[in-house]
Write a protein that holds these residues in place. Sequence first.
Motif, short mmCIF file in Angstrom:
data_model
loop_
_atom_site.label_atom_id
_atom_site.label_comp_id
_atom_site.label_asym_id
_atom_site.label_seq_id
_atom_site.Cartn_x
_atom_site.Cartn_y
_atom_site.Cartn_z
N ARG B 379 0.73 -1.18 -0.04
CA ARG B 379 -0.01 -0.04 -0.17
C ARG B 379 0.99 1.22 -0.06
NH1 ARG B 379 -5.44 -1.34 1.06
NH2 ARG B 379 -5.47 -3.26 1.86
N THR B 380 1.88 1.27 0.76
CA THR B 380 2.73 2.30 0.86
C THR B 380 3.75 2.69 -0.20
OG1 THR B 380 4.12 1.14 2.45
CG2 THR B 380 2.55 2.54 3.28
N HIS B 381 4.45 1.67 -0.60
CA HIS B 381 5.41 1.67 -1.95
C HIS B 381 5.00 0.52 -2.85
CE1 HIS B 381 7.42 3.39 1.56
NE2 HIS B 381 7.96 4.35 0.80
N PRO B 382 3.94 0.57 -3.71
CA PRO B 382 3.78 -0.33 -4.59
C PRO B 382 4.77 -0.90 -5.37
CG PRO B 382 2.19 1.61 -4.90
CD PRO B 382 3.08 1.97 -3.82
N PHE B 383 5.55 0.27 -5.83
CA PHE B 383 6.71 -0.31 -6.85
C PHE B 383 7.68 -1.19 -6.10
CE2 PHE B 383 10.98 0.30 -8.38
CZ PHE B 383 10.96 0.02 -9.49
N ALA B 384 7.80 -0.79 -5.00
CA ALA B 384 9.04 -1.75 -4.27
C ALA B 384 8.53 -2.88 -3.94
CB ALA B 384 9.31 -0.94 -2.85
N ALA B 385 7.16 -3.18 -3.54
CA ALA B 385 6.51 -4.14 -2.89
C ALA B 385 6.47 -5.21 -4.24
CB ALA B 385 5.17 -4.07 -2.48
N TYR B 386 6.05 -4.90 -5.17
CA TYR B 386 5.73 -5.76 -6.36
C TYR B 386 7.07 -6.35 -7.17
CZ TYR B 386 0.92 -5.14 -5.77
OH TYR B 386 -0.49 -5.30 -5.23
N THR B 387 7.92 -5.23 -7.23
CA THR B 387 9.25 -6.04 -7.70
C THR B 387 9.90 -6.74 -6.47
OG1 THR B 387 10.26 -3.80 -6.62
CG2 THR B 387 10.00 -3.92 -9.00
#
Lengths: 489, 494
Positions: B379-387
């Motif tokens: 939720r907070t950092h979608p780019f970081a989370a999905y990579t």
Amino acid sequence: MSFLNQNILTWIVLSPFIAALLLIITPPNRGALIRWIALLGAGLTLPLSILVAILYNRQQGGFQFQRDVPWINSLGIQYHVGVDGISVVLVLLTAIIITAGVFASWRVQNRTKEFLALLLFLVSGVFGVFVSLDLFFFFLFYEIAVLPMYLLIGIWGTGRKEYSAMKLTLYLLFGSAFILVGILSLYFVSPQHTFDLLTLQRSGRFSYAFQRIIFLAFYIGFGILAGIWPLHTWSPDGHASAPTAVSMLHAGVLMKLGAYGILRVGVGLLPGGAHTWAFLMGAIATINILYGAFSAMGQTDFKYVVAYSSVSHMGVVMLGIASLNPVGVNGAVMQMFSHGIMTGLFFAVVGLVYEKSHTRDILKMGGFAKRMPGVAVAMTIGGLASFGLPATSGFIAEFMVFWGMWHTFPVLAALSVIGIVLTAVYVLRILQKIFLGPFTEQYHDLADAQKTEWVAITALAALLILVGVMPSPLVNLIRLGLHGFHLNI
Amino acid sequence: MNGASHIASSLSAILPILILMGTACVALMGDVFIWKRQRALTGIVALIGSVWALVVNLQQILGYGSSEPFSGSLVYDSLSQTTSLVLLIATVLSVLLAITYLRNRGLELGEYHVLLLFSASGAMLMGAANDLIMLFIGIEVLSVALYVLAGIARTEERSEEAAIKYFLLGAFASGFLLYGIALVYGATGTTNLQQINHLFSAKASITPILVAGIGLLIVGLGFKAALVPFHQWTPDVYEGAPTSVTAFMAAAAKVGAFAAFLRIMNAFMPVQPAWITAIQVLAILTMVFGNLLAVVQDNVKRMLAYSSIAHAGYVLVAVASTGMIYRHAVLYLSQGDRAAMFYLLAYVFMTVGAFGVLVLLSRSGKDYQTMNDLKGLARTHPFAAYTMMFFMLSLGGIPPTMGFLGKWLIFNAAISAHQVTLAIVMALASVVGIYYYLRVVWMMCFQEPEGAPATEHPVNDWAARWSVIVSLAGTLMFGVLPALLSPIMTGLYH
């Protein structure tokens, strides 16, 4: 025409996949657009697979619509797809279930975009397994089909969802470790060093000792997904925790991947091994049928009843495969189709009832037929098909399985027929507790199915009757697929 | 061949190493004398130098040449060139990470990049060593620079602790290695690997002194590659060292150590019975304990440390499945070597990528390290989370990623070399691995974020972002289309 012939299967696999990619780049606030993209991606597979079923040349038989593209030459891996009678039926089933599944999840509100994208990725993998004729791709698609389940249950599930999601994933990947070892052993023992299923089937003469061991690896590996006892415990937990569309897809199609794997890879490539272990498979299938039915009788959670009924019905599929004769195996594939539609219908009904009553405890329900007559009728049709009443698809499937089994292992056939009685008991019990009896005023705002939900449940219920009344097109199609197997006549 | 032309051809063979070392010297001098306080420039110089070396290295690979520069003390064949390629990719990605991390954590020190480049050139030397002495020099160049790098966060106690632990155990391991070299020299009369191979090909005689020598070599390299039971330093050092250093250490040190493993084991191939059991036992221990210990970790860096141990076990399975020897003075690589190199490349992309996501998130006030830090990241950092999710799936070996294909190749190699037990243990150990990788996904996607969202102003994180994107692209692209690597890997077929 030849362009269509060569690429139609690839399009069936790619269409949900492309829709999923499109969903990823769609902004999350465009709810309607997201649903329509998903419906288009999933729905397109339906006319395509009907087309495959119509265009499949019945005189010619064998594998058709083949496409063969080299992928990693040095390892003998190629993208090879094609369908025979068995896979045509299963592709058709998958297309029906995913389309109904998208309809059933029309009102998912929490992160709709990700939910539908994962659902479509998953179904892309399922299609891939059913059409792959290369074991590498078979395994690759198999893994793709299994993994999105973790997120789908973990994020959108209910109840003990984290536990169920992790249990399911670990069980299934534990199984795929066996499959992987099995596939690579086939590759190295075969004289051509190939993953090509047709080549292996045509010329791979594997020694008897080899077949005996490797068949067992495939049986355990795929069997976990097919829900064989005692490795089935992930399945009720998983089904019960999953959201509606995921349960539909999982019980309806994904468990069939396991049975299909045992049939296509196990029985197809290692007939000697299959004959050695036939009695064991039959005995475990019988336990599945009886144990699943008894467990279903004891549950008070609506979803667990349906989940255990899946364990029981997958036992019928495995029983048909264990019979190793054309009628039994034909019945097994029919049961896969019939159970797929039936269980899809069940889970859709469970979802509707839960959404409107906010309970799954069957002891707290009663008289729901007054407020949701349509759902009650659909559930009744599904229930009748479930214990194999004539004129439903369940009858023809179970009849063929037991008939086939009678010729191979009569004792097991006799024991497992008891399962039908037990099925009748738990099906009638839930029908009575939920839909009949006095209506509880607590549920005064119950409503019948609406719009898209109607489409899903009516279509599924109608199919159950249609196939029951007119089974011959499917049965004949499946029979064409049985020539490649070394079965007892 | 006369002396001058021999030296000229030798130098051109080791051009990538020379470029790296030259860049390191330029960066060091520039940092001290020319651009003084503008530390960002040092990073840029290091980046340009390592990309340049990468390009030269690629040219060499596509030239398909092989040579033995410096009177046969080094060998340039497909193995050393591919090793260099993998190492240079790791270097470029790590330099990018360091540019962001050092600025965000207030550690901007010019010598960081200099040490990193020296360390990478040491690892490349290990891959090219054709002589045990050369191998030892390579290891020392690699390690000494890494000891300093581990302790570069001078104000943090944990970083100092990591450095001293790494130094003490590393020096200890060097001792084992050196003693092993001495014993092998005693048994064979030479330190040249090719001569050792020829000697045994003519007459394979296994003497106790030789077995002891090989054993000590395995122990020494086992420390560097972090094999169980020589792994104890790994979690502490990985946790304590600054994250960008950990990323480089996990990638480069391991690649270097395995290149050396492949070299030595290929040289000792004729006396395979003397060492194969040791490698098998180490592989099983490493896979099983690496995976089991990773399960109980609450710190992501520690978890990745144990996971890197587990991955070392997988590569060791490939080492155990090698089976080719020198023929016509050229090293022919078997399936095991090819699988090992492919897996190491995949490992570099995945590991640097995973640490890269942690680097990307870290701010001056907060270093992302524990599982709790990752809560609700989707939720907070979608780019970081999905990579991050993608790297976790790749580490777990899920298609369509490079991690999956790499595992497949190793299984393939293992079963073709009749190492069925190893293949089965590896398959089962990987399932355990799925559990802790998915736990990260679970924390990021299923949990709600904890505490107030970070209010710090966004920092200039382009460098780390590019590093992560390149790793992601590599993991995905070569996972789907491994044929793209075939011009590079063809050297490994022959």
